[in-house]
Scaffold this active site. Structure first.
Site, PDB file in Angstrom:
ATOM      1  N   SER A 122      -8.572  -3.322  -3.471  1.00  0.00           N
ATOM      2  CA  SER A 122      -9.438  -2.167  -3.259  1.00  0.00           C
ATOM      3  C   SER A 122     -10.503  -2.096  -4.349  1.00  0.00           C
ATOM      4  O   SER A 122     -11.660  -1.784  -4.076  1.00  0.00           O
ATOM      5  CB  SER A 122      -8.627  -0.871  -3.246  1.00  0.00           C
ATOM      6  OG  SER A 122      -7.880  -0.802  -2.069  1.00  0.00           O
TER       7      SER A 122
ATOM      8  N   ASP B 244      -3.871  -1.637  -7.249  1.00  0.00           N
ATOM      9  CA  ASP B 244      -4.505  -2.155  -6.036  1.00  0.00           C
ATOM     10  C   ASP B 244      -5.806  -2.894  -6.384  1.00  0.00           C
ATOM     11  O   ASP B 244      -6.901  -2.326  -6.331  1.00  0.00           O
ATOM     12  CB  ASP B 244      -4.755  -0.975  -5.079  1.00  0.00           C
ATOM     13  CG  ASP B 244      -5.271  -1.421  -3.727  1.00  0.00           C
ATOM     14  OD1 ASP B 244      -5.607  -2.605  -3.582  1.00  0.00           O
ATOM     15  OD2 ASP B 244      -5.355  -0.567  -2.838  1.00  0.00           O
TER      16      ASP B 244
ATOM     17  N   TYR C 232      -3.592  -1.031   7.023  1.00  0.00           N
ATOM     18  CA  TYR C 232      -4.575  -2.029   7.455  1.00  0.00           C
ATOM     19  C   TYR C 232      -4.764  -1.953   8.969  1.00  0.00           C
ATOM     20  O   TYR C 232      -3.921  -1.411   9.685  1.00  0.00           O
ATOM     21  CB  TYR C 232      -4.094  -3.448   7.117  1.00  0.00           C
ATOM     22  CG  TYR C 232      -4.157  -3.798   5.654  1.00  0.00           C
ATOM     23  CD1 TYR C 232      -5.381  -3.973   5.014  1.00  0.00           C
ATOM     24  CD2 TYR C 232      -2.996  -3.983   4.920  1.00  0.00           C
ATOM     25  CE1 TYR C 232      -5.433  -4.318   3.671  1.00  0.00           C
ATOM     26  CE2 TYR C 232      -3.035  -4.329   3.578  1.00  0.00           C
ATOM     27  CZ  TYR C 232      -4.257  -4.494   2.966  1.00  0.00           C
ATOM     28  OH  TYR C 232      -4.322  -4.839   1.648  1.00  0.00           O
TER      29      TYR C 232
ATOM     30  N   GLN D  10      -0.927   2.408  -6.166  1.00  0.00           N
ATOM     31  CA  GLN D  10      -2.370   2.638  -6.056  1.00  0.00           C
ATOM     32  C   GLN D  10      -3.137   2.158  -7.289  1.00  0.00           C
ATOM     33  O   GLN D  10      -4.202   1.571  -7.159  1.00  0.00           O
ATOM     34  CB  GLN D  10      -2.640   4.109  -5.789  1.00  0.00           C
ATOM     35  CG  GLN D  10      -3.238   4.295  -4.412  1.00  0.00           C
ATOM     36  CD  GLN D  10      -3.302   5.723  -3.958  1.00  0.00           C
ATOM     37  OE1 GLN D  10      -3.263   6.644  -4.767  1.00  0.00           O
ATOM     38  NE2 GLN D  10      -3.393   5.910  -2.672  1.00  0.00           N
TER      39      GLN D  10
ATOM     40  N   ARG E 232       0.843  -1.205   0.000  1.00  0.00           N
ATOM     41  CA  ARG E 232       0.000   0.000   0.000  1.00  0.00           C
ATOM     42  C   ARG E 232       0.863   1.235   0.000  1.00  0.00           C
ATOM     43  O   ARG E 232       1.030   1.894   1.010  1.00  0.00           O
ATOM     44  CB  ARG E 232      -0.918  -0.032   1.191  1.00  0.00           C
ATOM     45  CG  ARG E 232      -1.899  -1.140   1.031  1.00  0.00           C
ATOM     46  CD  ARG E 232      -3.063  -0.979   1.894  1.00  0.00           C
ATOM     47  NE  ARG E 232      -4.196  -1.539   1.189  1.00  0.00           N
ATOM     48  CZ  ARG E 232      -5.395  -1.618   1.686  1.00  0.00           C
ATOM     49  NH1 ARG E 232      -5.635  -1.153   2.875  1.00  0.00           N
ATOM     50  NH2 ARG E 232      -6.355  -2.141   0.991  1.00  0.00           N
TER      51      ARG E 232
HETATM   52  P1  NAD Z   1      -9.624  -4.338   5.105  1.00  0.00           P
HETATM   53  O1  NAD Z   1     -10.474  -4.882   4.032  1.00  0.00           O
HETATM   54  O2  NAD Z   1      -8.445  -5.108   5.574  1.00  0.00           O
HETATM   55  O3  NAD Z   1     -10.549  -4.071   6.409  1.00  0.00           O
HETATM   56  C1  NAD Z   1     -11.793  -3.416   6.297  1.00  0.00           C
HETATM   57  C2  NAD Z   1     -11.956  -2.468   7.463  1.00  0.00           C
HETATM   58  O4  NAD Z   1     -12.198  -3.170   8.670  1.00  0.00           O
HETATM   59  C3  NAD Z   1     -10.742  -1.573   7.749  1.00  0.00           C
HETATM   60  O5  NAD Z   1     -11.113  -0.223   7.632  1.00  0.00           O
HETATM   61  C4  NAD Z   1     -10.348  -1.938   9.167  1.00  0.00           C
HETATM   62  O6  NAD Z   1      -9.842  -0.838   9.905  1.00  0.00           O
HETATM   63  C5  NAD Z   1     -11.666  -2.413   9.725  1.00  0.00           C
HETATM   64  N1  NAD Z   1     -11.591  -3.201  10.967  1.00  0.00           N
HETATM   65  C6  NAD Z   1     -10.697  -4.162  11.313  1.00  0.00           C
HETATM   66  N2  NAD Z   1     -10.982  -4.633  12.546  1.00  0.00           N
HETATM   67  C7  NAD Z   1     -12.090  -3.971  12.975  1.00  0.00           C
HETATM   68  C8  NAD Z   1     -12.883  -4.032  14.163  1.00  0.00           C
HETATM   69  N3  NAD Z   1     -12.559  -4.844  15.164  1.00  0.00           N
HETATM   70  N4  NAD Z   1     -13.949  -3.208  14.259  1.00  0.00           N
HETATM   71  C9  NAD Z   1     -14.277  -2.361  13.263  1.00  0.00           C
HETATM   72  N5  NAD Z   1     -13.565  -2.266  12.108  1.00  0.00           N
HETATM   73  C10 NAD Z   1     -12.484  -3.054  11.983  1.00  0.00           C
HETATM   74  O7  NAD Z   1      -9.107  -2.878   4.751  1.00  0.00           O
HETATM   75  P2  NAD Z   1      -9.295  -2.035   3.425  1.00  0.00           P
HETATM   76  O8  NAD Z   1     -10.705  -1.607   3.327  1.00  0.00           O
HETATM   77  O9  NAD Z   1      -8.722  -2.769   2.253  1.00  0.00           O
HETATM   78  O10 NAD Z   1      -8.347  -0.784   3.680  1.00  0.00           O
HETATM   79  C11 NAD Z   1      -8.265  -0.105   4.892  1.00  0.00           C
HETATM   80  C12 NAD Z   1      -7.674   1.283   4.618  1.00  0.00           C
HETATM   81  O11 NAD Z   1      -6.383   1.227   4.006  1.00  0.00           O
HETATM   82  C13 NAD Z   1      -8.485   2.134   3.666  1.00  0.00           C
HETATM   83  O12 NAD Z   1      -9.573   2.761   4.245  1.00  0.00           O
HETATM   84  C14 NAD Z   1      -7.451   3.138   3.170  1.00  0.00           C
HETATM   85  O13 NAD Z   1      -7.364   4.245   4.059  1.00  0.00           O
HETATM   86  C15 NAD Z   1      -6.184   2.370   3.205  1.00  0.00           C
HETATM   87  N6  NAD Z   1      -5.801   2.008   1.839  1.00  0.00           N
HETATM   88  C16 NAD Z   1      -4.607   2.501   1.362  1.00  0.00           C
HETATM   89  C17 NAD Z   1      -4.226   2.175   0.066  1.00  0.00           C
HETATM   90  C18 NAD Z   1      -2.945   2.690  -0.501  1.00  0.00           C
HETATM   91  O14 NAD Z   1      -2.305   3.496   0.122  1.00  0.00           O
HETATM   92  N7  NAD Z   1      -2.535   2.215  -1.674  1.00  0.00           N
HETATM   93  C19 NAD Z   1      -5.011   1.356  -0.721  1.00  0.00           C
HETATM   94  C20 NAD Z   1      -6.205   0.880  -0.206  1.00  0.00           C
HETATM   95  C21 NAD Z   1      -6.571   1.207   1.086  1.00  0.00           C
END
Ligand code: NAD
Length: 371
Positions: A130, A127, A226, A124, A119
């Site tokens: 995502s 990805d 994450y 990006q 990430r």
């Molecule tokens: P994910 O699919 O691994 O998890 C989904 C969500 O569940 C996350 O937001 C996580 O914080 C949440 N979660 C985990 N445990 C939890 C709990 N006990 N209670 C409530 N929520 C909980 O994550 P994702 O959606 O793929 O990505 C998370 C974040 O990463 C995104 O929101 C974004 O900010 C970031 N991201 C960055 C990049 C990048 O920089 N290239 C790309 C994609 C996402």
């Protein structure tokens, strides 16, 4: 070099790893593109669309591939057909596919798993996770709306005023944010919760209300972006404090994941018992063990008057756009690996090394490496 695109063999998989529009890009990069007959049909892409864009349509493509572009991990029979030393790019699900990963190493494949893409800003546009989460979040809301015995929006009609549905989104990452936006567009009142406090602003910008549970979440986010796993005690307190919000919801979309671990258990049977009859839970973490204790992967169950749906591979139910988005991430990644029409590997580059699971007979993926 030949880049091959096979028809996906996993039952129910409707996506394809390359769409016709992107064939010229690979040809321009010096590759010959071969697509298996019928590979894109389930996603709405015909053989003639690929052919018009410069691909060759063939019956057997795996054995000819120098570069194999896939969606699902290859099965043993597919690995047996691969040339030694080929480059493979796909969702290889390395956490649960140890046997196939070993077989790929024995085949001396250089295999890249799209779910391990680092990430970082440079990655990006590669990805894929995502991209697929966006589709899943959108579709989860449509499933909930379809199953709920209520309207989503506030409706004022001659036959009376219908109050809007209350939707609770637990886990407001990529899928959760898309779910919030979709539920809002359908007119629901939306609340959302995530352990990462940074998410609050994003939830609010989509018109959702961020649920504050008053838990200590300073240590909730890994450097990777994450979520980090929390203690049992934390999860227990989270359940207790979420109960009130769960009980008030008509529909709940759960998306909480922690990479490489069982999904956190956030909605217990007791909490389901406290919900309204007819309420719906769509659990997007079903394949990773589920955020709800009663979730059955790929099934719909009804308990205590509540419908609990555990869809798997929702992206495949929107195969046209899922293929378009996935193919874009894969070709962006492939373009990064190519130099003068050949695969050029810089093992010091984290963008190359991060998603690499096998290379020159070695397994480079070790569970727990990411996250
Ligand atoms: P994910 O699919 O691994 O998890 C989904 C969500 O569940 C996350 O937001 C996580 O914080 C949440 N979660 C985990 N445990 C939890 C709990 N006990 N209670 C409530 N929520 C909980 O994550 P994702 O959606 O793929 O990505 C998370 C974040 O990463 C995104 O929101 C974004 O900010 C970031 N991201 C960055 C990049 C990048 O920089 N290239 C790309 C994609 C996402």
């Amino acid at each position: 070099m030949i880049a091959s695109v096979p028809k996906e063999a996993v039952p129910g998989e409707r996506r394809v790893a390359l769409v016709p529009d992107l064939v010229p890009r690979l040809a321009k990069a010096g590759l010959e593109v071969i697509v298996e007959a019928g590979a894109g049909v389930a996603a709405g892409f015909l053989d003639r669309d690929y052919a018009e864009n410069g691909a060759r349509i063939e019956q057997e493509v795996i054995e000819k591939a120098d570069i194999l572009l896939k969606v699902q991990p290859p099965a043993a029979v597919e690995i047996a057909r691969m040339r030694e030393g080929l480059t493979l790019i796909g969702f290889l699900q390395p956490y649960r596919n140890g046997i196939e990963i070993r077989a790929l190493a024995e085949r001396k494949a250089t295999a890249f798993s799209m779910e391990l893409m680092p990430r970082i800003a440079r990655a990006q546009s590669m990805d894929a996770l995502s991209a697929m989460s966006t589709l899943a979040g959108y579709k989860a809301v449509l499933i909930a709306a379809n199953r709920l015995p209520k309207f989503f929006p506030l409706l004022m009609t001659a036959a009376g005023t219908m109050t809007p549905a209350r939707v609770l989104v637990i886990g407001a990452g990529v899928a959760g944010l898309q779910a919030i936006g979709t539920a809002r567009r359908l007119g629901a009142v939306v609340e959302a919760y995530d352990t990462r406090p940074a998410v609050k602003e994003q939830v609010e910008s989509l018109g959702g209300k961020f649920v504050e549970l008053g838990l200590d979440t300073k240590n909730s986010e890994a450097k990777t972006g994450y979520a980090k796993a929390q203690s049992e005690e934390f999860y227990q307190r989270q359940q207790e404090r979420l109960s009130k919000f769960v009980a008030g919801a008509d529909a709940i979309i759960t998306t909480a994941l922690v990479p490489g671990q069982r999904a956190p258990l956030l909605v217990t049977e007791e909490m389901v018992r406290g919900m309204r009859p007819g309420a719906v839970i769509v659990d997007l973490a079903a394949e990773e063990g589920g955020n709800c204790a009663l979730t059955q992967p790929d099934q719909e169950v009804e308990r205590h008057g509540v419908v609990i749906i555990g869809p798997v591979n929702l992206a495949s139910t929107v195969p046209f756009h899922a293929s378009q988005m996935y193919a874009r991430t894969v070709t962006n990644f492939l373009a990064h690996l190519l130099k003068d029409g050949r695969i050029h590997l810089d093992l010091n580059d984290e963008l190359t090394r991060g998603p690499m699971v096998t290379h020159q007979g070695e397994i480079l993926f070790h569970p727990g490496r990411s996250g």
